[in-house]
Design a protein around this motif. Structure first.
Motif, PDB file in Angstrom:
ATOM      1  N   ALA A   4      39.325  44.949  59.784  1.00 28.92           N
ATOM      2  CA  ALA A   4      39.088  43.992  60.861  1.00 28.92           C
ATOM      3  C   ALA A   4      39.644  44.503  62.179  1.00 28.92           C
ATOM      4  CB  ALA A   4      39.718  42.644  60.501  1.00 28.92           C
ATOM      5  N   ALA A  15      43.579  38.038  53.408  1.00 29.88           N
ATOM      6  CA  ALA A  15      42.890  39.330  53.338  1.00 29.88           C
ATOM      7  C   ALA A  15      43.790  40.369  52.701  1.00 29.88           C
ATOM      8  CB  ALA A  15      42.489  39.783  54.744  1.00 29.88           C
ATOM      9  N   ARG A  64      45.765  28.989  61.349  1.00 30.81           N
ATOM     10  CA  ARG A  64      45.049  29.695  60.301  1.00 30.81           C
ATOM     11  C   ARG A  64      43.747  28.999  59.942  1.00 30.81           C
ATOM     12  NH1 ARG A  64      50.629  30.862  56.836  1.00 30.81           N
ATOM     13  NH2 ARG A  64      51.414  32.497  58.257  1.00 30.81           N
ATOM     14  N   ALA A  85      35.693  32.132  61.891  1.00 31.60           N
ATOM     15  CA  ALA A  85      35.242  33.437  61.430  1.00 31.60           C
ATOM     16  C   ALA A  85      34.251  33.329  60.281  1.00 31.60           C
ATOM     17  CB  ALA A  85      36.435  34.288  61.014  1.00 31.60           C
ATOM     18  N   SER A  86      34.463  32.337  59.401  1.00 26.87           N
ATOM     19  CA  SER A  86      33.649  32.239  58.196  1.00 26.87           C
ATOM     20  C   SER A  86      32.332  31.506  58.434  1.00 26.87           C
ATOM     21  CB  SER A  86      34.427  31.518  57.094  1.00 26.87           C
ATOM     22  OG  SER A  86      35.615  32.195  56.793  1.00 26.87           O
ATOM     23  N   LEU A 120      31.911  37.325  55.452  1.00 24.92           N
ATOM     24  CA  LEU A 120      32.502  37.908  56.656  1.00 24.92           C
ATOM     25  C   LEU A 120      32.875  39.361  56.388  1.00 24.92           C
ATOM     26  CD1 LEU A 120      33.670  37.364  59.515  1.00 24.92           C
ATOM     27  CD2 LEU A 120      35.830  36.892  58.384  1.00 24.92           C
ATOM     28  N   THR A 124      33.882  33.208  53.737  1.00 24.17           N
ATOM     29  CA  THR A 124      34.772  34.359  53.714  1.00 24.17           C
ATOM     30  C   THR A 124      34.099  35.570  53.094  1.00 24.17           C
ATOM     31  OG1 THR A 124      36.682  32.931  53.572  1.00 24.17           O
ATOM     32  CG2 THR A 124      37.000  35.206  52.906  1.00 24.17           C
ATOM     33  N   TYR A 138      40.058  30.661  60.284  1.00 25.99           N
ATOM     34  CA  TYR A 138      39.279  30.756  59.042  1.00 25.99           C
ATOM     35  C   TYR A 138      37.892  30.149  59.233  1.00 25.99           C
ATOM     36  CZ  TYR A 138      38.817  30.618  53.889  1.00 25.99           C
ATOM     37  OH  TYR A 138      38.437  30.797  52.586  1.00 25.99           O
ATOM     38  N   THR A 140      42.372  43.783  56.407  1.00 21.85           N
ATOM     39  CA  THR A 140      42.996  43.548  57.708  1.00 21.85           C
ATOM     40  C   THR A 140      42.835  44.763  58.611  1.00 21.85           C
ATOM     41  OG1 THR A 140      44.601  41.938  56.878  1.00 21.85           O
ATOM     42  CG2 THR A 140      45.195  43.137  58.870  1.00 21.85           C
ATOM     43  N   ALA A 159      41.510  32.617  52.525  1.00 23.74           N
ATOM     44  CA  ALA A 159      41.577  33.253  53.835  1.00 23.74           C
ATOM     45  C   ALA A 159      42.486  34.468  53.848  1.00 23.74           C
ATOM     46  CB  ALA A 159      42.064  32.246  54.873  1.00 23.74           C
ATOM     47  N   LEU A 186      41.969  36.886  60.197  1.00 24.83           N
ATOM     48  CA  LEU A 186      40.606  36.654  60.632  1.00 24.83           C
ATOM     49  C   LEU A 186      40.504  36.533  62.146  1.00 24.83           C
ATOM     50  CD1 LEU A 186      39.383  34.177  57.880  1.00 24.83           C
ATOM     51  CD2 LEU A 186      38.774  36.573  58.163  1.00 24.83           C
TER      52      LEU A 186
END
Length: 809
Positions: A464, A456, A391, A398-399, A23, A20, A395, A461, A454, A353
């Protein structure tokens, strides 16, 4: 089956947390000069290039025709035929850029000009081009002020060649960009306003006199003759153009109603004499780029719709469970309001994410898919397996994309929801996370606990969301972001800078906390409020004290994001209704030359659907109900989202006049109910609150522009002002377009009143514009030398518009 990746319950959380932290969705660093936002459209900018000591002007134009299916143009005065196509527009812009470069001695160059078709963003653009005859005009100093309705207005039907059109645009830039005044004689002119040319004026040989003959701005020598100092420029400034432009704006005379900002390219320059003017012609096109924007063409429903240039992102805050239902309904309203060719994605904050649904074209199937995805969004506290699994996968992918590459489909079996990544799998069962390598099934513990990392921030957000937009946008696209959250939410100021640099507006649809005082519009130390975020990025800020108001706010924000010509006629609301009680609203509809399709909408809590009856009464007294629809009237009930809507086509007999909308309760209703009337129309009313803050040193005044899009003279414009608790503190303020007091120019369609007596604070203003039979379209407030066309009668109309504002000085 074995894998070289060894995962244990002990090291899983640290791996995910490490991922995380690694990212980041951020904009690439750039060495380009930082731009300054100009005008009100998010793509309008001023960039100072210190190396070349020039200002680069990025602008937006809207034309009221389709440049890819152009109508036949008016022949020029030599009889040569003209087509209003891309070449016609490009030639005008090129001449305007050259003339602007010459008149500013090469200090200002026109950069990117983005052109919209079919009146898209017509109310929010730098240059309006209309397919009719008329007299060009501009708002003085509008480009540097962030004024929402300030613009240059041009007419394509003047029988002029494109070079004459372009030179006219440059003359108007002398007003709109440079903030300077005219130097011509207005034959028969008797207007007492000092900014208007008069019959007895002494013209100077400058572009602000005759743009077809002269190229330069005035210098001190132009006013050496004491008998040649009668011009609007002298009456306002007392100095020539170059004497004004090369001095700081605080030196301007007190008679200026609008504070002028000095351009950095002109700061510190000596005032040139006439002999010092070089009238350069080299380098003017180095930065010029004409972009014809995608979208704006008519497209409705069906599966054949293809992507247009509009890209929307909805960010839905799930951290307030009590408000989430209203936020989801409002988001669905925004989807319903979008065009069939819009591309839209949805992010659920704080687990953002991965999008709830990625960019989807909003044809019929696309809208259904997006609305279903929004309906299934859960509160951030949800612990059901389906939500946790969604989720978890986002997570992990993306991570740690090398270990968990995106793409696998979610599967179910043996009580698990899981995804397979090569020789391993991760999944959820009974609220716990699991990892499996084909032999070992490892319980990693509580899903809710492991997902803590996770979450944000709202800043992350939005960052992103911007990253995903930037990944797909092209120069022809118009992106925007709409965030549904609590009105007290704040973000890091850096996010506003990133969005402003990218030319992406953020619109906030915010709900006040139940039982709490209204959230402040102003930013605190080290934070950015939603109001300031929307204002700084040229988005729309709409807040609501009641959940039932959110859907209406979302629809208004969605229309603004797409540049639609949808205007509000009227609205009414009530906090509940007694048994047999009703809510009524009157709305005046103009004839089809002005008002196109009209929508009458009722908003209510879905649980009250069966208690409410929604009916209309035509101007002639005919009752309309869901079971009694005349030809041309449709009715749709969306009980799940608390909305009912009639649509009235232009073909409906007896449509012109005042309609009544009534919402009647068969049993007591305790939740909010509301009625609203919107119309597709070129006639708009737009609010600007000028001045009154540390950032805007102008004396504070309320301005409402009424135009169609030609300025409307003789309308009745009034306003009510409310403090943030909802208490009305000013009632029935009458705004004037007479050129007296704070009103800058008479008959330019901008109705004005001073708010100097209003105490410092935060307010909401609601403005109303109606025609009592005296309103006409006029160009008598114009800024181009010429003759005014005869006024044209405007049909009876009604408009309502609202805005929030802050007064600190």
């Amino acid at each position: 089956m074995h894998t070289s990746f060894s995962l244990t319950r002990r090291n899983w959380p640290s791996i995910i947390r490490w991922g995380t932290l690694g990212l980041a969705f951020a904009l690439a660093a750039t060495s380009a000069p930082a731009p300054v936002q100009a005008a009100e459209h998010p793509l309008s900018k001023i960039t100072f290039d210190a190396a070349r000591r020039i200002d680069v002007l990025d602008m937006v134009m809207s034309v009221d025709w389709d440049f890819d299916a152009p109508p036949e143009g008016t022949a020029d005065r030599e009889g040569n035929p003209q087509a209003y196509d891309r070449g016609f527009i490009t030639d005008i812009i090129r001449q305007a850029a050259l003339s602007t470069f010459i008149m500013t001695e090469g200090r200002m160059v026109v950069g990117t000009v983005r052109v919209y078709r079919n009146s898209q963003f017509m109310t929010n653009t730098d240059i309006q081009y209309l397919r009719r005859n008329g007299r060009a005009n501009a708002h003085v100093g509008g480009f540097m002020t962030g004024c929402r309705s300030c613009r240059v207005q041009q007419y394509a039907g003047t029988s002029e060649a494109t070079d004459a059109h372009g030179k006219t645009v440059a003359h108007e830039f002398g007003h709109y960009v440079l903030g300077q005044y005219d130097e011509y004689r207005e034959v028969g002119g008797t207007n007492p306003n000092p900014g208007f040319p008069q019959d007895g004026d002494t013209p100077r040989d400058t572009i602000m006199h005759n743009h077809l003959r002269f190229e330069s701005l005035s210098t001190p020598e132009d006013y050496f003759d004491p008998n040649g100092r009668s011009t609007a420029q002298i009456r306002i400034f007392g100095r020539s153009h170059w004497e004004v432009l090369t001095v700081p704006s605080p030196d301007d005379p007190v008679r200026m109603n609008r504070v002028r900002e000095q351009y950095r390219s002109l700061a510190g320059l000596p005032t040139p004499s006439r002999s010092m003017l070089t009238r350069p012609r080299t380098g003017w096109e180095n930065d010029l780029n004409v972009v014809f924007m995608a979208g704006g063409a008519t497209a409705t429903g069906g599966g054949a719709a293809t992507p247009s240039g509009v890209i929307q992102t909805l960010v839905i805050d799930t951290t307030d469970g009590a408000a989430l239902g209203a936020q989801l309904r409002a988001a669905i309203q925004a989807v319903d309001s979008a065009e069939a060719t819009t591309r839209l994605q949805v992010l659920a904050h704080p687990f953002s994410l991965a999008p709830v649904i990625g960019f989807t074209v909003l044809n019929d199937a696309g809208k259904a898919a997006v609305k279903a995805a929004i309906t299934n969004i859960s509160p951030d506290t949800a612990t059901d397996d389906a939500t946790l699994a969604q989720r978890l996968f986002a997570y992990a992918e993306a991570s740690l994309p090398a270990l968990f590459p995106a793409g696998p489909a979610t599967q179910s079996g043996s009580g698990f929801l899981f995804r397979v990544y090569g020789a391993q799998a991760i999944g959820v069962s009974g609220g716990n996370f699991f990892w499996f390598n084909g032999q070992v099934l490892q319980n990693l513990g509580s899903g809710a606990a492991l997902l803590t990392g996770a979450r944000a921030s709202l800043t992350a957000t939005l960052n992103a969301a911007l990253g995903r937009v930037q990944a797909i946008r092209t120069p022809r696209d118009t992106p925007s972001v709409m965030v549904f959250t609590n009105a007290s939410s704040t973000v890091d100021p850096s996010i506003g800078d990133a969005y402003r640099a990218a030319g992406v507006p953020i619109s906030a649809v915010a709900l006040a906390s139940v039982g709490q005082a209204p959230a402040s519009l102003r930013s605190g130390a080290g934070t950015k409020s939603l109001y300031d975020l929307a204002k700084d990025t040229r988005g729309v800020y709409k807040d609501a004290n009641k959940p039932g108001d959110l859907a209406r706010a979302a629809e208004q924000a969605a229309n603004a994001a797409e540049g639609d010509d949808v205007e509000q006629i009227q609205e009414a609301s009530a906090t509940g209704l007694p048994a047999a009680g009703n809510l009524r609203m009157s709305a005046t509809v103009a004839d089809a030359t002005l008002d196109k399709e009209v929508a009458f909408t009722a908003y209510f809590d879905p649980a009250d659907t069966t208690k409410l009856t929604f009916a209309l009464t035509t101007p002639g007294g005919l009752g309309i109900s869901p079971t009694s629809l005349p030809t041309g009237v449709t009715y749709v009930l969306d009980a799940a989202n608390g909305e009912a809507r009639y649509r009235v086509a232009t073909s409906v007999a007896g449509r012109v006049g005042t309609w009544q909308a009534t919402l009647t309760a068969s049993a007591a209703v305790s939740k909010e109910v509301a009625l609203d009337a919107h119309v597709q129309s070129a006639l708009f009313a737009v609010i600007d609150v000028i001045g009154g803050t540390a950032e805007d040193r102008n004396p504070i005044r309320l301005e409402v522009e009424v135009a169609g899009p030609v300025p409307v003279q003789g309308a009745i414009v009034t306003a009510d002002i409310y403090d943030r608790s909802g208490t009305r503190v000013r009632t029935g303020l009458v705004l004037k377009d007479d050129g007296v007091g704070p009103d800058e120019r008479p008959n330019d369609g901008r109705y004005t009143i001073s708010l100097a007596d209003l105490p410092n604070g935060e307010y909401d203003v609601v403005a109303f514009a109606v025609n009592n039979g005296q309103a006409v379209y006029t160009t008598s407030g114009s800024t181009k030398q010429g003759t005014n066309a005869p006024p044209q009668t405007v049909p009876a109309f009604q408009r309502r518009t609202s805005e929030s504002f802050v007064k600190t000085r």
